[in-house]
Design an enzyme around this catalytic site. Structure first.
Site, PDB file in Angstrom:
ATOM      1  N   SER A   1      -3.343  -9.260  -5.001  1.00 22.59           N
ATOM      2  CA  SER A   1      -2.107  -8.723  -4.427  1.00 22.59           C
ATOM      3  C   SER A   1      -1.647  -7.590  -5.328  1.00 22.59           C
ATOM      4  O   SER A   1      -2.073  -7.494  -6.494  1.00 22.59           O
ATOM      5  CB  SER A   1      -1.031  -9.803  -4.341  1.00 22.59           C
ATOM      6  OG  SER A   1      -1.416 -10.816  -3.434  1.00 22.59           O
TER       7      SER A   1
ATOM      8  N   HIS B   1       2.012  -3.839   4.669  1.00 24.44           N
ATOM      9  CA  HIS B   1       2.702  -5.049   4.189  1.00 24.44           C
ATOM     10  C   HIS B   1       1.727  -6.132   3.759  1.00 24.44           C
ATOM     11  O   HIS B   1       2.141  -7.229   3.390  1.00 24.44           O
ATOM     12  CB  HIS B   1       3.651  -5.578   5.258  1.00 24.44           C
ATOM     13  CG  HIS B   1       3.024  -6.402   6.340  1.00 24.44           C
ATOM     14  ND1 HIS B   1       1.895  -6.005   7.026  1.00 24.44           N
ATOM     15  CD2 HIS B   1       3.375  -7.610   6.870  1.00 24.44           C
ATOM     16  CE1 HIS B   1       1.587  -6.927   7.924  1.00 24.44           C
ATOM     17  NE2 HIS B   1       2.461  -7.908   7.856  1.00 24.44           N
TER      18      HIS B   1
END
Length: 393
Positions: free
Chosen positions: A305, A322
């Site tokens: 991430s 996103h």
């Protein structure tokens, strides 16, 4: 230039950062949105773009004097929160399983609600605002209060992560829960009824819209802002509980000051200035990325991430992706993969490894590295994280 204009015969162009040709049903959805008369300048598609309801997930739609409730979606204000803590990976040795069990005990997931409501929840200013907006539906307030500080299901998650320097990060993904869903459904249905009454022909019923200055628009906009605030505070309450758990194990329960805190929506709408004009910007699966903004772009439960800083790219309406984006539906993932596959793909991560989370298997998602490569002109990477604990909704 990382984007390409799509070859669509629409009044408004569509710029895509996907880096690959869109499927025919995705192109149709993009064309439907770009055909609406109130869409401003162009539509921007992020690198993780995929099918949604009415509009593509991973699309940024700027509009003049109108807004599309279904484009925002039913999980109003869904987004991410992350906190960098002054702790190191070494301090986690032998504690990961107990940390996961504590998270699952302290933060309700799935359909679970808070059995007891903390003072921090009841003191939220938003309850007063809600009473003013909805004096007739107090039955919603009790459930909303019991769900404040809860994760929900689907792809919502809580993760304990390490960055490339082995610093400890807390990260979570959630939105406005049942109350946001109910408010959204109510307004989406109203918009559809209005379109029918007006005899308005739309390329897709889920593109029903409200016109600015009308009572219906104003009611939706007020509820939208309220639900977005609820979602942000919901993440704050969970993060506070998560932080207390980590402090218990790594600091003897002593409160510690975070080194960086990020909290950003990725399903929402705001009024902003772009190309010198005031417009309504709907980010459906997209994060605001002005030069002042920190953002969070998560991979799947077995991938990296990223904490990012925006570059303020005007063509994307100062936005970025996103997440990795699904490449396989939940149903297809359950049919395609086995629990053994899940165990293999989440090796080294403390998480549930059973059939109930099979639809969230990493193999059902696009490569987060490819997604990040496609948006080098939208964001700069501040930190690269990998999870060591993952709790799914």
């Amino acid at each position: 230039m990382a984007y390409e204009p799509l070859s669509l015969s629409t009044p408004t162009p569509v710029l895509s950062w996907a880096g690959h040709p869109l499927a025919s049903d995705e192109l149709k959805m993009a064309k439907n949105v770009a055909s609406l008369p109130f869409v401003f300048k162009h539509v921007a598609l992020m690198p993780d773009v995929h099918l949604g309801k009415g509009a593509l997930v991973g699309s940024v739609i700027a509009t003049k004097d109108a807004v599309i409730p279904a484009a925002v979606g039913v999980d109003i204000g869904c987004g991410m929160a992350a906190v960098k803590m002054p702790f190191h990976a070494d301090q986690l040795d032998g504690k990961l399983k107990q940390i996961r069990l504590d998270i699952e005990a302290e933060i309700p997931v799935g359909f679970n609600q808070n059995k007891e409501i903390e003072k921090v929840v009841t003191n939220w200013q938003g309850w007063k605002d809600f009473k003013e907006l909805h004096s007739g539906i107090q039955r919603f307030e009790s459930r909303a209060m019991h769900q404040m500080g809860t994760l929900g299901g689907g792809n919502h998650f809580i993760e304990l992560c390490l960055d490339s320097e082995n610093s400890v990060w807390l990260m979570l993904h959630s939105g406005s829960r049942y109350i946001g869903n109910q408010l959204a459904q109510c307004h989406i249905n109203t918009a559809k009824e209005l379109m029918k009454l007006a005899g308005q022909k739309l390329p897709d019923p889920d593109l029903a819209y409200f016109v600015a200055e009308t009572p219906e628009f104003q009611n939706y906009w007020r509820d939208l802002q309220w639900a977005q605030n609820y979602a942000r505070y919901n993440r704050d309450v969970m993060m506070m509980r998560f932080k207390r758990i980590i402090e218990k194990y790594l600091a003897g329960g002593k409160p510690t000051k975070p080194l960086l805190t990020v909290n950003c929506h990725h399903n929402y709408a705001e009024k902003e200035i772009h190309f010198g004009e005031e417009v309504y910007v709907t980010r459906k699966g997209a994060v605001r990325a002005t030069p002042e903004d920190y953002g969070i772009i998560p991979g799947s439960m077995g991938a990296k991430s990223f904490i990012v800083k925006g570059k303020g790219n005007v063509q994307s309406y100062c936005s970025c992706s996103h997440g990795a984006g699904r490449k396989m539906s939940r149903t297809k993932a359950k049919k395609h993969f086995s629990v053994d596959d899940l165990v293999e793909q989440t090796k080294g991560i403390e998480c549930r490894k059973d059939a109930h989370v099979l639809d969230e298997i990493p193999g059902a998602y696009k490569s987060i590295e490819e997604v990040m490569n496609q948006q080098a002109d939208l964001v700069e990477i501040v930190a690269t994280l990998h999870q060591v604990v993952c709790v799914k909704g």
